[in-house]
Scaffold this active site. Sequence first.
Site, PDB file in Angstrom:
ATOM      1  NE  ARG A 170      -3.624  -2.382   0.113  1.00 56.35           N
ATOM      2  CZ  ARG A 170      -3.178  -3.548  -0.278  1.00 56.35           C
ATOM      3  NH1 ARG A 170      -2.179  -3.737  -1.189  1.00 56.35           N
ATOM      4  NH2 ARG A 170      -4.029  -4.640  -0.228  1.00 56.35           N
TER       5      ARG A 170
HETATM    6  C1  LIG Z   1     -15.394  -0.948  -0.904  1.00 49.71           C
HETATM    7  C2  LIG Z   1     -14.059  -0.158  -0.949  1.00 49.71           C
HETATM    8  C3  LIG Z   1     -13.382  -1.589  -1.356  1.00 49.71           C
HETATM    9  C4  LIG Z   1     -11.780  -1.556  -1.096  1.00 49.71           C
HETATM   10  N1  LIG Z   1     -11.019  -2.677  -1.516  1.00 49.71           N
HETATM   11  C5  LIG Z   1      -9.543  -2.389  -1.375  1.00 49.71           C
HETATM   12  C6  LIG Z   1      -8.792  -3.508  -1.743  1.00 49.71           C
HETATM   13  O1  LIG Z   1      -8.994  -4.421  -1.905  1.00 49.71           O
HETATM   14  N2  LIG Z   1      -7.366  -3.042  -1.890  1.00 49.71           N
HETATM   15  C7  LIG Z   1      -6.813  -2.009  -2.031  1.00 49.71           C
HETATM   16  O2  LIG Z   1      -5.746  -1.686  -1.869  1.00 49.71           O
HETATM   17  N3  LIG Z   1      -7.695  -0.892  -1.528  1.00 49.71           N
HETATM   18  C8  LIG Z   1      -8.980  -0.862  -1.629  1.00 49.71           C
HETATM   19  N4  LIG Z   1      -9.880   0.019  -1.376  1.00 49.71           N
HETATM   20  C9  LIG Z   1      -9.175   1.467  -1.217  1.00 49.71           C
HETATM   21  C10 LIG Z   1      -9.320   2.319  -2.731  1.00 49.71           C
HETATM   22  O3  LIG Z   1     -10.376   1.573  -3.475  1.00 49.71           O
HETATM   23  C11 LIG Z   1      -7.908   2.101  -3.247  1.00 49.71           C
HETATM   24  O4  LIG Z   1      -6.941   2.665  -2.459  1.00 49.71           O
HETATM   25  C12 LIG Z   1      -7.987   2.765  -4.722  1.00 49.71           C
HETATM   26  O5  LIG Z   1      -6.887   2.443  -5.225  1.00 49.71           O
HETATM   27  C13 LIG Z   1      -8.176   4.299  -4.573  1.00 49.71           C
HETATM   28  O6  LIG Z   1      -8.210   4.954  -5.956  1.00 49.71           O
HETATM   29  P1  LIG Z   1      -8.956   6.234  -6.290  1.00 49.71           P
HETATM   30  O7  LIG Z   1      -9.001   6.422  -7.703  1.00 49.71           O
HETATM   31  O8  LIG Z   1     -10.310   6.208  -5.728  1.00 49.71           O
HETATM   32  O9  LIG Z   1      -8.276   7.398  -5.592  1.00 49.71           O
HETATM   33  P2  LIG Z   1      -8.594   8.474  -4.763  1.00 49.71           P
HETATM   34  O10 LIG Z   1      -9.154   7.898  -3.502  1.00 49.71           O
HETATM   35  O11 LIG Z   1      -9.494   9.302  -5.437  1.00 49.71           O
HETATM   36  O12 LIG Z   1      -7.246   9.024  -4.059  1.00 49.71           O
HETATM   37  C14 LIG Z   1      -6.588   8.350  -3.401  1.00 49.71           C
HETATM   38  C15 LIG Z   1      -5.073   8.953  -3.169  1.00 49.71           C
HETATM   39  O13 LIG Z   1      -4.337   9.090  -4.572  1.00 49.71           O
HETATM   40  C16 LIG Z   1      -4.257  10.218  -4.980  1.00 49.71           C
HETATM   41  N5  LIG Z   1      -4.250  10.333  -6.498  1.00 49.71           N
HETATM   42  C17 LIG Z   1      -5.155   9.745  -7.147  1.00 49.71           C
HETATM   43  N6  LIG Z   1      -5.102  10.019  -8.275  1.00 49.71           N
HETATM   44  C18 LIG Z   1      -3.877  10.425  -8.471  1.00 49.71           C
HETATM   45  C19 LIG Z   1      -3.171  11.130  -9.819  1.00 49.71           C
HETATM   46  N7  LIG Z   1      -3.476  10.956 -11.104  1.00 49.71           N
HETATM   47  N8  LIG Z   1      -1.805  11.777  -9.390  1.00 49.71           N
HETATM   48  C20 LIG Z   1      -1.506  11.684  -8.269  1.00 49.71           C
HETATM   49  N9  LIG Z   1      -2.001  11.391  -7.153  1.00 49.71           N
HETATM   50  C21 LIG Z   1      -3.192  10.890  -7.107  1.00 49.71           C
HETATM   51  C22 LIG Z   1      -5.084  10.991  -4.199  1.00 49.71           C
HETATM   52  O14 LIG Z   1      -4.434  12.566  -3.989  1.00 49.71           O
HETATM   53  C23 LIG Z   1      -5.246  10.413  -2.734  1.00 49.71           C
HETATM   54  O15 LIG Z   1      -4.001  10.831  -1.919  1.00 49.71           O
HETATM   55  C24 LIG Z   1     -11.252  -0.021  -1.194  1.00 49.71           C
HETATM   56  C25 LIG Z   1     -11.927   0.896  -1.144  1.00 49.71           C
HETATM   57  C26 LIG Z   1     -13.700   0.788  -0.881  1.00 49.71           C
HETATM   58  C27 LIG Z   1     -14.524   1.871  -0.654  1.00 49.71           C
END
Ligand SMILES: Cc1cc2nc3c(=O)[nH]c(=O)nc-3n(C[C@H](O)[C@H](O)[C@H](O)COP(=O)(O)OP(=O)(O)OC[C@H]3O[C@@H](n4cnc5c(N)ncnc54)[C@H](O)[C@@H]3O)c2cc1C
Length: 293
Positions: A170
């Site tokens: 992570r």
């Molecule tokens: C129901 C549920 C299930 C989940 N299951 C998992 C799992 O199995 N495994 C896991 O690892 N995670 C899981 N997560 C957490 C989440 O889905 C992951 O961390 C995912 O990769 C976040 O992606 P996002 O696009 O939503 O990022 P965001 O939530 O929008 O951003 C997360 C971080 O990344 C940064 N960021 C985003 N895009 C960029 C970019 N283009 N450039 C620079 N920085 C950026 C943001 O500034 C922020 O700090 C889960 C979450 C939920 C709600």
Amino acid sequence: MHPLDEFRGFVKADEPLAPLTWFRLGGVADFLARPQTIDELRSLVLCCHKEAIPFRVLSSGSNVLVGDKGVRGVVIQLESPAFSDVRIDGRTVEAGAAVPLNALISQTARAGLAGLELLTGIPGSVGGALRGNAGSRQTALGQFVQSVTVLDRHGDTVTRERDDLSFSYRWSNLDDPIILAARFSLELEDPEAVVRRMRRIWIVKKENQPYGHQLSGLIFKDPATDIAARMLIDQSGLKGARVGGAEVSDRDSNYIVAQSGASAADVMGLIDLIRETVKTQTGHNLELQIQIW
Ligand SMILES: Cc1cc2nc3c(=O)[nH]c(=O)nc-3n(C[C@H](O)[C@H](O)[C@H](O)COP(=O)(O)OP(=O)(O)OC[C@H]3O[C@@H](n4cnc5c(N)ncnc54)[C@H](O)[C@@H]3O)c2cc1C
């Protein structure tokens, strides 16, 4: 005149962030920017740099909890076609940061490329998943990365090759302000076998996280491969614990679910309660996976 006035075409003031996150909680951003081209993005970043205006990227908002007071500065969303391209060439796949991870997984699976299907069901986009090296029990996205293209603070587009990148549980060293795209290297396999595996993983994943209609977030990192945060929370008697409208999920205790009327402060209060109780009961310090803004 405000320095951001010149970007009025794609920058809005006082925009609510709640609808852009999985928790649907929190206040407004001073400014929300949705640049349509790389040139618009570059000009905005240069202006923020020059005027010392803080900025950050929000992708799908599945790993961000926005505080009730909102976010100062600029929140940037990359969602235009300029950041959503997918190209497959043999075993190599290039994807824009705004591509939903699950869309990329189905596209590569159907093309007979194996690897990413192990991440099926993880919400979010390629950019967010790279930043936090999103993963499952079996693997994480970083394992498949060949190179990542970023925009640095000076507005320059830079491609970072594999030997300059580090990924661990992570975590990635992608601390550049904006991730634009990445290139992945996958394995050739029979498309039917990959799609079957993808479907199987999807069913298991759905059964082990809050229901699709629930507003939720995955809160803590697992302290070690054989010590799950969920297990420590259960052992500490916190299944179903509540603060205001925030509740520990009864499907997997490492998720918090926001009931109607919940505030971001409720979720933060529950996070504090969990951390303190788990520390007292088990001696483990739980580290946040979710980003609090
Ligand atoms: C129901 C549920 C299930 C989940 N299951 C998992 C799992 O199995 N495994 C896991 O690892 N995670 C899981 N997560 C957490 C989440 O889905 C992951 O961390 C995912 O990769 C976040 O992606 P996002 O696009 O939503 O990022 P965001 O939530 O929008 O951003 C997360 C971080 O990344 C940064 N960021 C985003 N895009 C960029 C970019 N283009 N450039 C620079 N920085 C950026 C943001 O500034 C922020 O700090 C889960 C979450 C939920 C709600």
